[in-house]
Design a protein around this motif. Sequence first.
Motif, PDB file in Angstrom:
ATOM      1  N   ALA A 221       0.832  -1.209   0.000  1.00 32.99           N
ATOM      2  CA  ALA A 221       0.000   0.000   0.000  1.00 32.99           C
ATOM      3  C   ALA A 221       0.865   1.257   0.000  1.00 32.99           C
ATOM      4  CB  ALA A 221      -0.940   0.000   1.198  1.00 32.99           C
ATOM      5  N   ALA A 222       1.950   1.244   0.760  1.00 34.98           N
ATOM      6  CA  ALA A 222       2.831   2.418   0.812  1.00 34.98           C
ATOM      7  C   ALA A 222       3.494   2.669  -0.536  1.00 34.98           C
ATOM      8  CB  ALA A 222       3.889   2.224   1.896  1.00 34.98           C
ATOM      9  N   VAL A 223       3.980   1.614  -1.171  1.00 33.63           N
ATOM     10  CA  VAL A 223       4.638   1.769  -2.471  1.00 33.63           C
ATOM     11  C   VAL A 223       3.609   2.158  -3.536  1.00 33.63           C
ATOM     12  CG1 VAL A 223       6.014   0.597  -4.244  1.00 33.63           C
ATOM     13  CG2 VAL A 223       6.525   0.218  -1.828  1.00 33.63           C
ATOM     14  N   ALA A 224       2.407   1.584  -3.470  1.00 30.03           N
ATOM     15  CA  ALA A 224       1.347   1.934  -4.422  1.00 30.03           C
ATOM     16  C   ALA A 224       0.989   3.410  -4.310  1.00 30.03           C
ATOM     17  CB  ALA A 224       0.110   1.063  -4.177  1.00 30.03           C
ATOM     18  N   ARG A 225       0.881   3.900  -3.081  1.00 32.29           N
ATOM     19  CA  ARG A 225       0.569   5.318  -2.868  1.00 32.29           C
ATOM     20  C   ARG A 225       1.658   6.181  -3.496  1.00 32.29           C
ATOM     21  NH1 ARG A 225      -0.306   5.365   2.389  1.00 32.29           N
ATOM     22  NH2 ARG A 225      -2.564   5.572   2.241  1.00 32.29           N
ATOM     23  N   ARG A 226       2.912   5.844  -3.240  1.00 32.56           N
ATOM     24  CA  ARG A 226       4.031   6.615  -3.780  1.00 32.56           C
ATOM     25  C   ARG A 226       4.068   6.560  -5.316  1.00 32.56           C
ATOM     26  NH1 ARG A 226       9.536   4.118  -3.175  1.00 32.56           N
ATOM     27  NH2 ARG A 226       9.031   3.541  -5.288  1.00 32.56           N
ATOM     28  N   ALA A 227       3.627   5.431  -5.875  1.00 31.32           N
ATOM     29  CA  ALA A 227       3.636   5.253  -7.333  1.00 31.32           C
ATOM     30  C   ALA A 227       2.522   6.037  -8.021  1.00 31.32           C
ATOM     31  CB  ALA A 227       3.513   3.771  -7.676  1.00 31.32           C
ATOM     32  N   GLY A 228       1.536   6.518  -7.240  1.00 32.76           N
ATOM     33  CA  GLY A 228       0.460   7.312  -7.835  1.00 32.76           C
ATOM     34  C   GLY A 228      -0.852   6.571  -8.000  1.00 32.76           C
ATOM     35  N   VAL A 229      -1.005   5.420  -7.319  1.00 38.96           N
ATOM     36  CA  VAL A 229      -2.291   4.718  -7.356  1.00 38.96           C
ATOM     37  C   VAL A 229      -3.296   5.558  -6.573  1.00 38.96           C
ATOM     38  CG1 VAL A 229      -3.514   2.624  -6.603  1.00 38.96           C
ATOM     39  CG2 VAL A 229      -1.223   2.434  -7.584  1.00 38.96           C
TER      40      VAL A 229
ATOM     41  N   LEU B 113      -6.548   2.133  -2.751  1.00 40.78           N
ATOM     42  CA  LEU B 113      -5.525   1.535  -1.886  1.00 40.78           C
ATOM     43  C   LEU B 113      -6.052   0.400  -1.005  1.00 40.78           C
ATOM     44  CD1 LEU B 113      -3.351   4.614  -0.870  1.00 40.78           C
ATOM     45  CD2 LEU B 113      -2.848   2.830  -2.558  1.00 40.78           C
ATOM     46  N   ASP B 114      -7.314   0.493  -0.570  1.00 44.25           N
ATOM     47  CA  ASP B 114      -7.886  -0.616   0.211  1.00 44.25           C
ATOM     48  C   ASP B 114      -7.965  -1.885  -0.642  1.00 44.25           C
ATOM     49  OD1 ASP B 114      -8.135   0.642   2.639  1.00 44.25           O
ATOM     50  OD2 ASP B 114     -10.236   1.229   2.325  1.00 44.25           O
ATOM     51  N   GLU B 115      -8.313  -1.717  -1.917  1.00 42.26           N
ATOM     52  CA  GLU B 115      -8.360  -2.866  -2.817  1.00 42.26           C
ATOM     53  C   GLU B 115      -6.970  -3.463  -3.019  1.00 42.26           C
ATOM     54  OE1 GLU B 115     -10.299  -1.473  -6.356  1.00 42.26           O
ATOM     55  OE2 GLU B 115     -12.152  -1.013  -5.269  1.00 42.26           O
ATOM     56  N   VAL B 116      -5.964  -2.599  -3.112  1.00 43.58           N
ATOM     57  CA  VAL B 116      -4.578  -3.072  -3.248  1.00 43.58           C
ATOM     58  C   VAL B 116      -4.213  -3.902  -2.022  1.00 43.58           C
ATOM     59  CG1 VAL B 116      -2.150  -2.347  -3.313  1.00 43.58           C
ATOM     60  CG2 VAL B 116      -3.848  -1.145  -4.721  1.00 43.58           C
ATOM     61  N   ARG B 117      -4.489  -3.357  -0.834  1.00 38.77           N
ATOM     62  CA  ARG B 117      -4.184  -4.080   0.418  1.00 38.77           C
ATOM     63  C   ARG B 117      -4.882  -5.437   0.468  1.00 38.77           C
ATOM     64  NH1 ARG B 117      -3.496   0.950   2.894  1.00 38.77           N
ATOM     65  NH2 ARG B 117      -5.702   1.413   2.930  1.00 38.77           N
ATOM     66  N   LEU B 118      -6.177  -5.447   0.169  1.00 36.78           N
ATOM     67  CA  LEU B 118      -6.944  -6.698   0.226  1.00 36.78           C
ATOM     68  C   LEU B 118      -6.450  -7.717  -0.796  1.00 36.78           C
ATOM     69  CD1 LEU B 118     -10.532  -5.249   0.723  1.00 36.78           C
ATOM     70  CD2 LEU B 118      -9.267  -6.645   2.356  1.00 36.78           C
ATOM     71  N   ALA B 119      -6.196  -7.266  -2.014  1.00 33.54           N
ATOM     72  CA  ALA B 119      -5.743  -8.177  -3.070  1.00 33.54           C
ATOM     73  C   ALA B 119      -4.377  -8.763  -2.737  1.00 33.54           C
ATOM     74  CB  ALA B 119      -5.705  -7.445  -4.412  1.00 33.54           C
TER      75      ALA B 119
ATOM     76  N   THR C 216      -2.416  -5.427 -11.694  1.00 33.34           N
ATOM     77  CA  THR C 216      -1.980  -4.122 -12.192  1.00 33.34           C
ATOM     78  C   THR C 216      -3.076  -3.081 -12.005  1.00 33.34           C
ATOM     79  OG1 THR C 216      -0.585  -5.222 -13.831  1.00 33.34           O
ATOM     80  CG2 THR C 216      -1.088  -2.911 -14.226  1.00 33.34           C
ATOM     81  N   TRP C 217      -2.652  -1.884 -11.577  1.00 36.13           N
ATOM     82  CA  TRP C 217      -3.552  -0.745 -11.389  1.00 36.13           C
ATOM     83  C   TRP C 217      -3.001   0.446 -12.159  1.00 36.13           C
ATOM     84  CZ3 TRP C 217      -2.070  -4.072  -7.538  1.00 36.13           C
ATOM     85  CH2 TRP C 217      -3.096  -4.732  -6.836  1.00 36.13           C
ATOM     86  N   PRO C 218      -3.896   1.312 -12.675  1.00 35.50           N
ATOM     87  CA  PRO C 218      -3.421   2.534 -13.339  1.00 35.50           C
ATOM     88  C   PRO C 218      -2.899   3.529 -12.300  1.00 35.50           C
ATOM     89  CG  PRO C 218      -5.820   2.496 -13.255  1.00 35.50           C
ATOM     90  CD  PRO C 218      -5.343   1.180 -12.695  1.00 35.50           C
TER      91      PRO C 218
END
Length: 144
Positions: free
Chosen positions: A23-31, A36-42, A133-135
Amino acid sequence: MATVELRFSALPEHVRTARLVAAAVARRAGVDEAVLDEVRLAVGEACSRAVGLHQSSGVTAPVKVALIEEEKQFSIEVGDEAPHAVAGGDTPGAGQDGETEVEEDEMGLAVISGLVDDVEVTTGPNGGLIRMTWPTTPPATVLV
């Protein structure tokens, strides 16, 4: 392209750490924050699945997670080294509980597919990989 790699022992207590880092890296990447909750759960589902596969197959190798920041997208790959069923064959190591394990595995993949629009699952006798993968949106440029 920036990549962060995690490797952790196949123990359930390490899944939480993988979720937090992802979640931290996704946030920094611009997700998008809303995703972010979906990223964490997945990531939690994918890592829990890999841990379960390692434990049920007696695999001692670590679970691998790659967090890949690319232009306009962010991907997470969760890899395991557990043998997977091949088409028309039995699940390796499947005993009495083999059917239950297969059902749980399919349920986990269904949850991941419901959370992530872009998912690829590859499996084989030497392990499996789930790529999600997320945009991303580029950081806003401030003009002075």
